[in-house]
Design a protein around this motif. Structure first.
Motif, PDB file in Angstrom:
ATOM      1  N   CYS A 201       0.962  -1.100  -0.050  1.00  0.00           N
ATOM      2  CA  CYS A 201      -0.011   0.054   0.053  1.00  0.00           C
ATOM      3  C   CYS A 201       0.908   1.348  -0.053  1.00  0.00           C
ATOM      4  N   THR A 202       1.931   1.162   0.890  1.00  0.00           N
ATOM      5  CA  THR A 202       2.834   2.585   0.867  1.00  0.00           C
ATOM      6  C   THR A 202       3.523   2.695  -0.206  1.00  0.00           C
ATOM      7  N   ALA A 203       4.099   1.309  -0.905  1.00  0.00           N
ATOM      8  CA  ALA A 203       4.919   1.513  -2.038  1.00  0.00           C
ATOM      9  C   ALA A 203       3.811   2.113  -3.270  1.00  0.00           C
ATOM     10  N   VAL A 204       2.556   1.489  -3.451  1.00  0.00           N
ATOM     11  CA  VAL A 204       1.877   2.004  -4.304  1.00  0.00           C
ATOM     12  C   VAL A 204       1.676   3.519  -4.343  1.00  0.00           C
ATOM     13  N   ASN A 205       1.405   3.999  -3.148  1.00  0.00           N
ATOM     14  CA  ASN A 205       0.936   5.386  -2.936  1.00  0.00           C
ATOM     15  C   ASN A 205       2.238   5.969  -3.250  1.00  0.00           C
ATOM     16  N   LYS A 206       3.512   5.690  -3.025  1.00  0.00           N
ATOM     17  CA  LYS A 206       4.714   6.433  -3.469  1.00  0.00           C
ATOM     18  C   LYS A 206       5.291   6.143  -4.589  1.00  0.00           C
ATOM     19  N   ALA A 207       4.611   5.249  -5.647  1.00  0.00           N
ATOM     20  CA  ALA A 207       5.076   4.601  -6.886  1.00  0.00           C
ATOM     21  C   ALA A 207       5.984   5.817  -7.437  1.00  0.00           C
TER      22      ALA A 207
ATOM     23  N   SER B  31      -8.767   4.434  -3.392  1.00  0.00           N
ATOM     24  CA  SER B  31      -8.565   5.779  -2.905  1.00  0.00           C
ATOM     25  C   SER B  31      -8.436   5.546  -1.379  1.00  0.00           C
ATOM     26  N   SER B  32      -8.767   4.160  -0.869  1.00  0.00           N
ATOM     27  CA  SER B  32      -8.487   3.700   0.550  1.00  0.00           C
ATOM     28  C   SER B  32      -7.997   2.316   0.266  1.00  0.00           C
ATOM     29  N   CYS B  33      -7.379   1.965   1.337  1.00  0.00           N
ATOM     30  CA  CYS B  33      -6.635   0.631   1.191  1.00  0.00           C
ATOM     31  C   CYS B  33      -7.504  -0.401   1.924  1.00  0.00           C
ATOM     32  N   THR B  34      -8.248  -1.269   1.096  1.00  0.00           N
ATOM     33  CA  THR B  34      -9.459  -2.157   1.616  1.00  0.00           C
ATOM     34  C   THR B  34      -9.239  -3.664   1.520  1.00  0.00           C
ATOM     35  N   LEU B  35      -9.041  -4.262   2.812  1.00  0.00           N
ATOM     36  CA  LEU B  35      -8.990  -5.745   2.498  1.00  0.00           C
ATOM     37  C   LEU B  35     -10.044  -6.541   2.853  1.00  0.00           C
ATOM     38  N   VAL B  36     -10.597  -7.274   1.939  1.00  0.00           N
ATOM     39  CA  VAL B  36     -11.749  -8.044   2.125  1.00  0.00           C
ATOM     40  C   VAL B  36     -11.269  -9.520   2.184  1.00  0.00           C
TER      41      VAL B  36
ATOM     42  N   VAL C 230     -18.052 -12.727   4.400  1.00  0.00           N
ATOM     43  CA  VAL C 230     -17.230 -12.129   3.977  1.00  0.00           C
ATOM     44  C   VAL C 230     -17.194 -10.710   4.791  1.00  0.00           C
ATOM     45  N   ASN C 231     -15.853 -10.225   5.319  1.00  0.00           N
ATOM     46  CA  ASN C 231     -15.559  -8.925   5.927  1.00  0.00           C
ATOM     47  C   ASN C 231     -14.639  -8.051   5.236  1.00  0.00           C
ATOM     48  N   GLY C 232     -14.933  -6.741   5.405  1.00  0.00           N
ATOM     49  CA  GLY C 232     -14.098  -6.048   4.673  1.00  0.00           C
ATOM     50  C   GLY C 232     -13.392  -4.765   5.875  1.00  0.00           C
ATOM     51  N   PHE C 233     -12.125  -4.759   5.673  1.00  0.00           N
ATOM     52  CA  PHE C 233     -11.434  -4.062   6.454  1.00  0.00           C
ATOM     53  C   PHE C 233     -10.889  -2.778   5.885  1.00  0.00           C
ATOM     54  N   THR C 234     -10.693  -1.484   6.478  1.00  0.00           N
ATOM     55  CA  THR C 234     -10.114  -0.363   5.731  1.00  0.00           C
ATOM     56  C   THR C 234      -8.859   0.052   6.537  1.00  0.00           C
ATOM     57  N   LEU C 235      -7.572   0.193   5.988  1.00  0.00           N
ATOM     58  CA  LEU C 235      -6.743   0.588   6.765  1.00  0.00           C
ATOM     59  C   LEU C 235      -6.694   2.070   7.178  1.00  0.00           C
ATOM     60  N   ASP C 236      -6.351   2.181   8.481  1.00  0.00           N
ATOM     61  CA  ASP C 236      -6.275   3.429   9.073  1.00  0.00           C
ATOM     62  C   ASP C 236      -4.961   3.907   9.216  1.00  0.00           C
TER      63      ASP C 236
ATOM     64  N   LEU D 252     -12.417  -3.041  10.811  1.00  0.00           N
ATOM     65  CA  LEU D 252     -13.762  -3.681  10.283  1.00  0.00           C
ATOM     66  C   LEU D 252     -14.673  -2.512   9.952  1.00  0.00           C
ATOM     67  N   THR D 253     -14.760  -2.125   8.606  1.00  0.00           N
ATOM     68  CA  THR D 253     -15.808  -1.085   7.961  1.00  0.00           C
ATOM     69  C   THR D 253     -16.806  -1.754   7.156  1.00  0.00           C
ATOM     70  N   HIS D 254     -16.719  -3.147   6.640  1.00  0.00           N
ATOM     71  CA  HIS D 254     -17.830  -3.628   5.768  1.00  0.00           C
ATOM     72  C   HIS D 254     -18.060  -5.144   6.310  1.00  0.00           C
ATOM     73  N   PRO D 255     -18.889  -5.200   7.657  1.00  0.00           N
ATOM     74  CA  PRO D 255     -19.184  -6.369   8.411  1.00  0.00           C
ATOM     75  C   PRO D 255     -20.164  -7.221   7.436  1.00  0.00           C
ATOM     76  N   ASN D 256     -19.968  -8.769   7.486  1.00  0.00           N
ATOM     77  CA  ASN D 256     -20.686  -9.600   6.637  1.00  0.00           C
ATOM     78  C   ASN D 256     -21.415  -9.023   5.328  1.00  0.00           C
ATOM     79  N   ILE D 257     -20.481  -8.612   4.296  1.00  0.00           N
ATOM     80  CA  ILE D 257     -20.824  -8.486   3.303  1.00  0.00           C
ATOM     81  C   ILE D 257     -21.598  -9.378   2.375  1.00  0.00           C
ATOM     82  N   LYS D 258     -22.957  -8.964   1.812  1.00  0.00           N
ATOM     83  CA  LYS D 258     -23.543  -9.965   0.993  1.00  0.00           C
ATOM     84  C   LYS D 258     -23.847  -9.377  -0.497  1.00  0.00           C
TER      85      LYS D 258
END
Ligand code: AHG
Ligand code: MN
Ligand code: MN
Ligand code: MN
Length: 336
Positions: free
Chosen positions: A46-52, A170-175, A182-188, A196-202
């Motif tokens: 994530c940091t390498a991509v943002n600084k690419a 635009s943000s770094c999201t791990l699903v 399925v659960n989604g997490f966003t890097l702070d 955890l920002t997207h609990p129990n994705i359907k």
């Protein structure tokens, strides 16, 4: 009402997985340790991509990979980061990466029970123009305790214990799914934690978006051509679907998972097995789709039933909203 900015019950991905693991008393936390090393790799990329652009990580590495693709500097860098992180976890025994022709067999001193298949950087063609890219991974358990062999990674996708992706957008999201939804997490970035920002994705049962590279239309087979025609000129009075195609599987699949619809990379005359690789693109995304209530089909069978014979094998893939994939299956004459 707690001030959201300072919620005190932060559900980090580490805590989330530990909670899930606590349901298996015999687990010794190995999976949590493995996952923490995958998460480390994602944070680094994530940091390498943002600084690419700044870190001169744009452009070609001057090598080509087994896929015959010119490797980008970020492809090579990401691959090294994940291989090193996974080996150092002491929980893996076989690694398969899109960027390495052969599988990596971990030395006995560092060997664990998990096999990880991964695409360290997906959507490489989008790096230089700043469009979202990602990492995709799937996790198998070795079949049994004797010397690991390729058979331990040539398993059908339904045998995966877990699968996920990290999208660098635009943000770094791990699903992630460990087989219980399925659960989604966003890097702070201020914490360096995935929250955890997207609990129990359907995934919606039916969608209004189709996602395919229309530039291959000349070479599609009948059922695919017919399906795409139906998306554009519906004959049941419904309105046409929208076309959204980013060219990074992670971004196209993430949108499909959240908004609904269908993503397809069909076979065509030039590539009878399509383009996407079974182990580290088709299987993880199909696993997530099924866990979110959707489905994934190869044109012949349920994607997760496929048994790969080669580690870089490809397959056509149709995945997304349950009802949309049903339509494709009917056109291919597959029983629903
Ligand atoms: P990768 O960058 O890991 O090689 O994967 C690229 C894949 C996938 O991300 C995307 O869905 C597909 O290539 C796009 O292919 P086309 O450009 O042929 O549409
Ligand atoms: Mn590639
Ligand atoms: Mn890829
Ligand atoms: Mn890749």
């Amino acid at each position: 009402h707690e001030a959201d900015a300072y919620r005190t019950d932060l559900m980090t991905i580490t805590r989330f997985v530990l909670n899930e693991q606590s349901k298996y008393p015999e687990s010794r936390g190995d999976f949590s340790i493995l996952l923490s090393h995958i998460v480390l790799g994602c944070k680094f990329v994530c940091t390498a991509v943002n600084k690419a652009g700044l870190a001169k990580l744009i452009g070609l590495a001057g090598e080509t990979n087994v896929q015959g693709e010119e490797q980008k500097k970020l492809d090579v860098l990401s691959n090294e980061v994940f291989v090193k992180a996974l080996v150092s976890s002491g929980r893996t025994c076989i690694l398969v990466s899109e960027e390495d022709e052969e599988a990596t067999f971990v030395a006995p001193s560092k060997r664990g029970r998990y096999c990880v298949v991964f695409d360290p950087l997906d959507g490489s063609s989008n790096i230089d123009c700043g469009v979202s890219i990602g990492t995709i991974f799937g996790i198998y358990m070795v079949k049994d305790d004797h010397e690991p062999t390729l058979d331990d990674v040539l398993q059908p996708g339904k045998n995966m214990l877990a699968a996920g992706y990290c999208m660098y957008g635009s943000s770094c999201t791990l699903v992630l799914s460990t087989g219980e939804g399925v659960n989604g997490f966003t890097l702070d970035p201020s914490l360096g934690e995935f929250i955890l920002t997207h609990p129990n994705i359907k995934i919606p049962k039916k969608g209004k978006i189709y996602s395919v590279n229309e530039g291959n239309a000349k070479n599609w087979d009948g059922p695919t051509a017919k399906y795409v025609e139906k998306c554009k000129f519906p004959n049941d009075g419904s309105s046409p679907k929208s076309l959204r195609y980013i060219g990074s599987m992670v971004a196209d699949v993430h949108r499909t998972l959240l908004y609904g619809g269908i993503f397809l990379y069909p076979a065509d005359k030039k590539s009878p097995n399509g383009k996407l690789r079974v182990l580290y693109e088709v299987f993880p995304m199909s696993f997530l789709m099924e866990q979110a209530g959707g489905q994934a089909f190869t044109g012949k069978q349920r994607a997760l039933d496929l048994i790969p014979e080669k580690i870089h094998e490809r397959s056509p893939i149709f995945l997304g909203s349950y009802d949309d994939v049903e339509e494709i299956k009917a056109l291919y004459g597959a029983e629903s």
